[in-house]
Enzyme design. Structure first.
Site, PDB file in Angstrom:
ATOM      1  N   SER A 223       0.596  -1.356   0.067  1.00  0.00           N
ATOM      2  CA  SER A 223      -0.122   0.318  -0.061  1.00  0.00           C
ATOM      3  C   SER A 223       0.767   1.475   0.375  1.00  0.00           C
ATOM      4  O   SER A 223       1.564   1.325  -1.102  1.00  0.00           O
ATOM      5  CB  SER A 223      -1.133   0.141   1.236  1.00  0.00           C
TER       6      SER A 223
ATOM      7  N   ASP B 244      -0.359  13.376  13.866  1.00  0.00           N
ATOM      8  CA  ASP B 244      -0.754  15.099  13.965  1.00  0.00           C
ATOM      9  C   ASP B 244       0.521  15.213  12.253  1.00  0.00           C
ATOM     10  O   ASP B 244      -0.853  15.555  11.520  1.00  0.00           O
ATOM     11  CB  ASP B 244       0.005  16.069  14.871  1.00  0.00           C
TER      12      ASP B 244
ATOM     13  N   HIS C 135      -7.301  -6.089   0.582  1.00  0.00           N
ATOM     14  CA  HIS C 135      -6.144  -5.185   0.356  1.00  0.00           C
ATOM     15  C   HIS C 135      -5.370  -5.822   1.025  1.00  0.00           C
ATOM     16  O   HIS C 135      -3.676  -5.339   0.487  1.00  0.00           O
ATOM     17  CB  HIS C 135      -6.549  -3.815   0.981  1.00  0.00           C
TER      18      HIS C 135
END
Length: 260
Positions: free
Chosen positions: A87, A178, A237
């Site tokens: 991925s 973050d 996936h």
């Protein structure tokens, strides 16, 4: 400036296999595969920046992550390696292959195409933020907090691999959430670099995954013209977790053929 990545090195001789996880994954997710592969070769599994035990740093572009990986190869004295990426990690290894093709013996790309993707992680980020606010004391509480936004239990179990005990004894996320959220637009982009990588390439895709449809193959072959594309029919996936034996066998056969 590159980040000094955390890694797990099996040791051994020959051209190493470097394993690179996907978004919100880590080297730990690949333990069972590494255990099998290290019987035949040196295997280095990495934590990308803001993942696993690697440092948190601003910037999630593929150029930056490829530079991190190159810096690790330099630190370990690895001149050339087989690179396996799943991925997001697949885009990282494609980026490295375009930017420094002389450092790449071969590419194994798991269920990703070298293209831009649309947003698909809003519920995941909402669940992780909910978990952060909830400060769970155990995994049952953590799962309940995630479940308010993430319906699929398999996805919640995967996300929970990012939990660790903090100083107060509760569970906290070890990922740089973050920084990952701030860099999400870059994560969705195509790999860094230009042109094609002409070395040996294996692309493994899940038959039940939408990440590498047939419609993506012409563009994929512009970047990876030598790619052998193999479909694991009963996998989605996370094909390496859903079909581990078939995944291992395809990787083993591909690498064995290169050394024959």
């Amino acid at each position: 400036m590159s980040v000094e990545l955390n890694f797990q090195d099996s040791g051994g001789s020959g051209t190493p296999l470097i394993v690179v996880h996907g978004l919100l994954g880590s080297a730990d997710n690949w333990r069972s595969h590494v255990k099998q592969w290290q019987e035949h070769r040196r295997v280095v599994a990495v934590d990308l920046r803001n993942h696993g035990r690697s440092p948190h740093a601003d910037g999630m572009s593929y150029g930056e992550m490829a530079e991190d990986l190159l810096a690790l190869m330099d630190r370990l004295g690895i001149d050339k390696a087989h690179l396996l990426g799943h991925s997001m990690g697949g885009k990282v290894v494609i980026s490295l292959a375009r930017l420094a093709p002389h450092r790449v013996a071969s590419l194994i790309v798991a269920d990703i195409a070298p293209q831009k993707y649309g947003h698909g992680h809003d519920a995941v980020f909402a669940g992780l933020r909910n978990l952060q606010r909830g400060r769970p004391e155990n995994r049952r509480e953590a799962d309940a907090l995630l479940a308010e936004h993430v319906e699929e239990r398999a996805t919640r179990l995967f996300l929970a691999t990012n939990l660790e005990r903090d100083a107060s004894g509760g569970l906290a996320l070890r990922v740089g959430l973050d920084q990952i959220e701030a860099g999400y637009e870059d994560i969705m982009l195509a790999p860094a670099g230009e042109g094609a990588f002409d070395g040996p390439v294996l692309v493994l895709r899940g038959g039940r995954s939408h990440y590498v449809p047939d419609s993506a193959l012409p563009a994929l072959r512009e970047v990876l013209p030598t790619a052998e594309v193999v479909t694991l029919q009963d996998a989605g996936h996370w094909l390496h977790a859903e079909q581990p034996k078939a995944f291992q066998a395809k990787v083993n056969d591909f690498l064995a053929a290169l050394s024959a």
